[in-house]
Design a protein around this motif. Structure first.
Motif, PDB file in Angstrom:
ATOM      1  N   GLN A   1      73.972  46.368  38.543  1.00 43.75           N
ATOM      2  CA  GLN A   1      74.711  47.463  39.205  1.00 43.75           C
ATOM      3  C   GLN A   1      74.078  47.823  40.547  1.00 43.75           C
ATOM      4  O   GLN A   1      74.766  48.102  41.532  1.00 43.75           O
ATOM      5  N   LEU A   2      72.752  47.797  40.564  1.00 37.63           N
ATOM      6  CA  LEU A   2      72.030  48.098  41.803  1.00 37.63           C
ATOM      7  C   LEU A   2      72.436  47.124  42.912  1.00 37.63           C
ATOM      8  O   LEU A   2      72.710  47.504  44.048  1.00 37.63           O
ATOM      9  N   VAL A   3      72.461  45.820  42.534  1.00 41.15           N
ATOM     10  CA  VAL A   3      72.804  44.796  43.526  1.00 41.15           C
ATOM     11  C   VAL A   3      74.269  44.941  43.951  1.00 41.15           C
ATOM     12  O   VAL A   3      74.592  44.886  45.146  1.00 41.15           O
ATOM     13  N   GLU A   4      75.169  45.183  42.986  1.00 41.43           N
ATOM     14  CA  GLU A   4      76.595  45.387  43.312  1.00 41.43           C
ATOM     15  C   GLU A   4      76.754  46.534  44.311  1.00 41.43           C
ATOM     16  O   GLU A   4      77.458  46.420  45.313  1.00 41.43           O
ATOM     17  N   ALA A   5      76.053  47.658  44.027  1.00 42.57           N
ATOM     18  CA  ALA A   5      76.179  48.843  44.883  1.00 42.57           C
ATOM     19  C   ALA A   5      75.640  48.553  46.278  1.00 42.57           C
ATOM     20  O   ALA A   5      76.247  48.911  47.290  1.00 42.57           O
ATOM     21  N   ALA A   6      74.492  47.872  46.351  1.00 45.67           N
ATOM     22  CA  ALA A   6      73.897  47.550  47.647  1.00 45.67           C
ATOM     23  C   ALA A   6      74.836  46.646  48.442  1.00 45.67           C
ATOM     24  O   ALA A   6      75.032  46.829  49.650  1.00 45.67           O
ATOM     25  N   PHE A   7      75.451  45.697  47.742  1.00 46.91           N
ATOM     26  CA  PHE A   7      76.366  44.764  48.396  1.00 46.91           C
ATOM     27  C   PHE A   7      77.564  45.523  48.991  1.00 46.91           C
ATOM     28  O   PHE A   7      77.918  45.370  50.160  1.00 46.91           O
ATOM     29  N   ALA A   8      78.153  46.389  48.162  1.00 46.44           N
ATOM     30  CA  ALA A   8      79.346  47.120  48.602  1.00 46.44           C
ATOM     31  C   ALA A   8      79.041  48.017  49.787  1.00 46.44           C
ATOM     32  O   ALA A   8      79.796  48.052  50.769  1.00 46.44           O
ATOM     33  N   SER A   9      77.920  48.741  49.749  1.00 48.32           N
ATOM     34  CA  SER A   9      77.684  49.686  50.839  1.00 48.32           C
ATOM     35  C   SER A   9      77.308  48.944  52.119  1.00 48.32           C
ATOM     36  O   SER A   9      77.711  49.335  53.215  1.00 48.32           O
ATOM     37  N   ARG A  10      76.569  47.817  51.982  1.00 47.65           N
ATOM     38  CA  ARG A  10      76.243  47.037  53.177  1.00 47.65           C
ATOM     39  C   ARG A  10      77.526  46.462  53.797  1.00 47.65           C
ATOM     40  O   ARG A  10      77.702  46.437  54.994  1.00 47.65           O
ATOM     41  N   ARG A  11      78.437  46.038  52.922  1.00 48.80           N
ATOM     42  CA  ARG A  11      79.665  45.443  53.427  1.00 48.80           C
ATOM     43  C   ARG A  11      80.498  46.489  54.196  1.00 48.80           C
ATOM     44  O   ARG A  11      81.021  46.232  55.275  1.00 48.80           O
ATOM     45  N   ASP A  12      80.586  47.707  53.634  1.00 52.63           N
ATOM     46  CA  ASP A  12      81.295  48.799  54.334  1.00 52.63           C
ATOM     47  C   ASP A  12      80.683  49.064  55.703  1.00 52.63           C
ATOM     48  O   ASP A  12      81.386  49.191  56.705  1.00 52.63           O
TER      49      ASP A  12
ATOM     50  N   ALA B   1      66.489  41.673  41.329  1.00 53.54           N
ATOM     51  CA  ALA B   1      67.327  42.666  42.021  1.00 53.54           C
ATOM     52  C   ALA B   1      66.758  42.999  43.388  1.00 53.54           C
ATOM     53  O   ALA B   1      67.478  43.045  44.383  1.00 53.54           O
ATOM     54  N   ASN B   2      65.447  43.216  43.459  1.00 52.23           N
ATOM     55  CA  ASN B   2      64.838  43.559  44.748  1.00 52.23           C
ATOM     56  C   ASN B   2      65.027  42.452  45.773  1.00 52.23           C
ATOM     57  O   ASN B   2      65.333  42.722  46.936  1.00 52.23           O
ATOM     58  N   ASP B   3      64.855  41.201  45.353  1.00 56.56           N
ATOM     59  CA  ASP B   3      65.062  40.082  46.274  1.00 56.56           C
ATOM     60  C   ASP B   3      66.511  40.054  46.760  1.00 56.56           C
ATOM     61  O   ASP B   3      66.778  39.830  47.947  1.00 56.56           O
ATOM     62  N   ALA B   4      67.423  40.287  45.802  1.00 55.89           N
ATOM     63  CA  ALA B   4      68.846  40.271  46.176  1.00 55.89           C
ATOM     64  C   ALA B   4      69.147  41.368  47.185  1.00 55.89           C
ATOM     65  O   ALA B   4      69.799  41.139  48.202  1.00 55.89           O
ATOM     66  N   VAL B   5      68.651  42.593  46.936  1.00 58.46           N
ATOM     67  CA  VAL B   5      68.903  43.714  47.859  1.00 58.46           C
ATOM     68  C   VAL B   5      68.314  43.412  49.234  1.00 58.46           C
ATOM     69  O   VAL B   5      68.942  43.676  50.270  1.00 58.46           O
ATOM     70  N   ALA B   6      67.117  42.818  49.276  1.00 59.65           N
ATOM     71  CA  ALA B   6      66.501  42.493  50.564  1.00 59.65           C
ATOM     72  C   ALA B   6      67.378  41.509  51.338  1.00 59.65           C
ATOM     73  O   ALA B   6      67.596  41.662  52.543  1.00 59.65           O
ATOM     74  N   ALA B   7      67.917  40.490  50.623  1.00 56.53           N
ATOM     75  CA  ALA B   7      68.781  39.501  51.285  1.00 56.53           C
ATOM     76  C   ALA B   7      70.057  40.184  51.804  1.00 56.53           C
ATOM     77  O   ALA B   7      70.530  39.897  52.910  1.00 56.53           O
ATOM     78  N   ILE B   8      70.588  41.132  51.007  1.00 53.13           N
ATOM     79  CA  ILE B   8      71.794  41.864  51.420  1.00 53.13           C
ATOM     80  C   ILE B   8      71.535  42.661  52.699  1.00 53.13           C
ATOM     81  O   ILE B   8      72.305  42.633  53.655  1.00 53.13           O
ATOM     82  N   GLU B   9      70.405  43.366  52.723  1.00 52.67           N
ATOM     83  CA  GLU B   9      70.081  44.178  53.899  1.00 52.67           C
ATOM     84  C   GLU B   9      69.884  43.306  55.134  1.00 52.67           C
ATOM     85  O   GLU B   9      70.151  43.732  56.250  1.00 52.67           O
ATOM     86  N   ASP B  10      69.414  42.073  54.939  1.00 54.27           N
ATOM     87  CA  ASP B  10      69.162  41.171  56.069  1.00 54.27           C
ATOM     88  C   ASP B  10      70.444  40.611  56.680  1.00 54.27           C
ATOM     89  O   ASP B  10      70.433  40.175  57.834  1.00 54.27           O
ATOM     90  N   ALA B  11      71.528  40.570  55.896  1.00 49.39           N
ATOM     91  CA  ALA B  11      72.761  39.958  56.407  1.00 49.39           C
ATOM     92  C   ALA B  11      73.233  40.730  57.633  1.00 49.39           C
ATOM     93  O   ALA B  11      73.357  41.948  57.607  1.00 49.39           O
ATOM     94  N   ALA B  12      73.500  40.010  58.753  1.00 54.94           N
ATOM     95  CA  ALA B  12      73.792  40.685  60.019  1.00 54.94           C
ATOM     96  C   ALA B  12      75.283  40.946  60.219  1.00 54.94           C
ATOM     97  O   ALA B  12      75.667  41.748  61.054  1.00 54.94           O
TER      98      ALA B  12
END
Ligand code: PHE
Length: 331
Positions: free
Chosen positions: A65-76, A8-19
């Motif tokens: 759920q953590l990764v889903e939430a991180a994905f959604a908020s980063r996308r917004d 999950a942590n790796d996934a969230v880090a990759a999500i945050e990195d997406a520009a």
């Protein structure tokens, strides 16, 4: 840290990195799709002992759920900033255009009309309007100028080819608005009516075939010629300055009785004719269904263009309609 939390942590880090949104969407299959670590971990739950399975399943769900939430908020957040950026770059920048040209101003006649309106509105009058094309009833008859009346010829009327000969015309003065107002309003009446008027005059230094007048009409109880003189004096001083005087000279109009012409004083001691006025003729009141034994009133009318000529000391009234910016810019 457990295996799921690391995933999950790796996934969230990759999500945050997406520009941007496109990069983020491209990550979705590897982070949350069928081939994602967290997805395959689920199918491996079956290999665990039953008593460990429940607890592992719960932790896996939390991680997912953590990764889903991180994905959604980063996308917004990415979508919102992309939109803001688009608005910023696509906005039309008009400030540059404005700074290069001068903003312009209202025409002299409009300025004069606005000031006249201000002065009379300050005295409690309201503004009335009427059409520029009139019938003989409003332009003449109701104003006590029957067909045979010599005054009818003095108005140099421009007729419109409609109906009976000389039945429809461009209004030759603003006085028809008196009639329209009295037909539609009960006294007391305090109105002014500025507007365009037309006569067959050839344009010269002091005449225009299309010009502007302002009409005034007061109907109330116990109105006298003194009220008329006082009103004109108050207006003249408010418009031209305290030092300017006004005077009334006997005259004749079919719609007022008695009638007068009013003049204002000039610097050199001479007088300048501004317009006509008088006590509303009882016959005009009767024509509009108003009882002259109960109500009296006064009316006045004068040219706005001439007023502008005087105020700005122009030597030719035609300057007002030539629309030469070099002239207009001076005011
Ligand atoms: N209507 C007259 C004109 O145009 C002016 C006027 C108005 C005279 C009102 C008396 C009262 O000449």
């Amino acid at each position: 840290m457990s295996f799921y939390e690391t995933l999950a942590n790796d996934a969230v880090a990759a999500i945050e990195d997406a520009a941007d949104v496109e990069t983020l969407d491209g990550l979705r299959p590897t982070l949350l799709g069928k081939k994602a670590g967290l997805t395959s971990a689920k199918s491996q739950l079956g290999t665990l002992e039953p008593d460990q399975r429940k607890e592992a399943g719960q932790r896996l769900n939390v991680a997912r759920q953590l990764v889903e939430a991180a994905f959604a908020s980063r996308r917004d957040a990415l979508a919102a900033s992309a939109r803001a950026e688009a608005l910023e770059t696509e906005r039309l920048d008009l400030t540059e255009f404005q700074s290069k040209t001068s903003p312009g101003h209202l025409h002299l006649v409009t300025q004069a009309r606005d000031r006249l309106e201000d002065v009379f509105v300050g005295m409690g009058y309201t503004i009335a309007e009427g059409p520029e094309v009139e019938t003989a009833w409003y332009n003449f008859e109701a104003l006590n100028i029957p067909e045979w009346h010599p005054a009818r010829g003095s108005f140099d009327t421009i007729f419109v080819n409609l109906g009976e000969p000389e039945a429809v015309m461009l209004r030759s003065h603003t006085s028809p608005v008196q009639i329209r107002t009295m037909e539609n309003q009960k006294p007391p009446i305090y109105i002014i009516a500025p507007g365009r008027t037309f006569r067959t005059d050839t344009a010269d230094a002091t005449h225009l075939p299309a010009f502007n007048q302002i009409e005034g009409l007061v109907i109330d109880r116990n109105i006298t010629m003194g009220d008329l003189a006082g009103t004109i004096d108050t207006f003249v001083r408010a418009f031209f300055g305290e030092e300017v005087k006004s005077r009334l000279r006997p005259s004749y109009f079919p719609f007022t009785e008695p009638s007068a012409e009013f003049d204002i004083s000039r610097d050199d001691g001479s007088w300048l004719e501004l317009g006509g006025c008088g006590m509303v003729n009882p016959q005009v009141l009767r024509n509009c269904g108003i009882d002259p034994d109960e109500w009296q009133g006064f009316a006045f009318g004068f040219g706005i263009d001439r007023l502008a000529v005087m105020r700005y000391q122009l030597d030719d009234i035609r300057e007002l309609v030539n629309n030469d910016v070099r002239f207009l810019r001076q005011f």
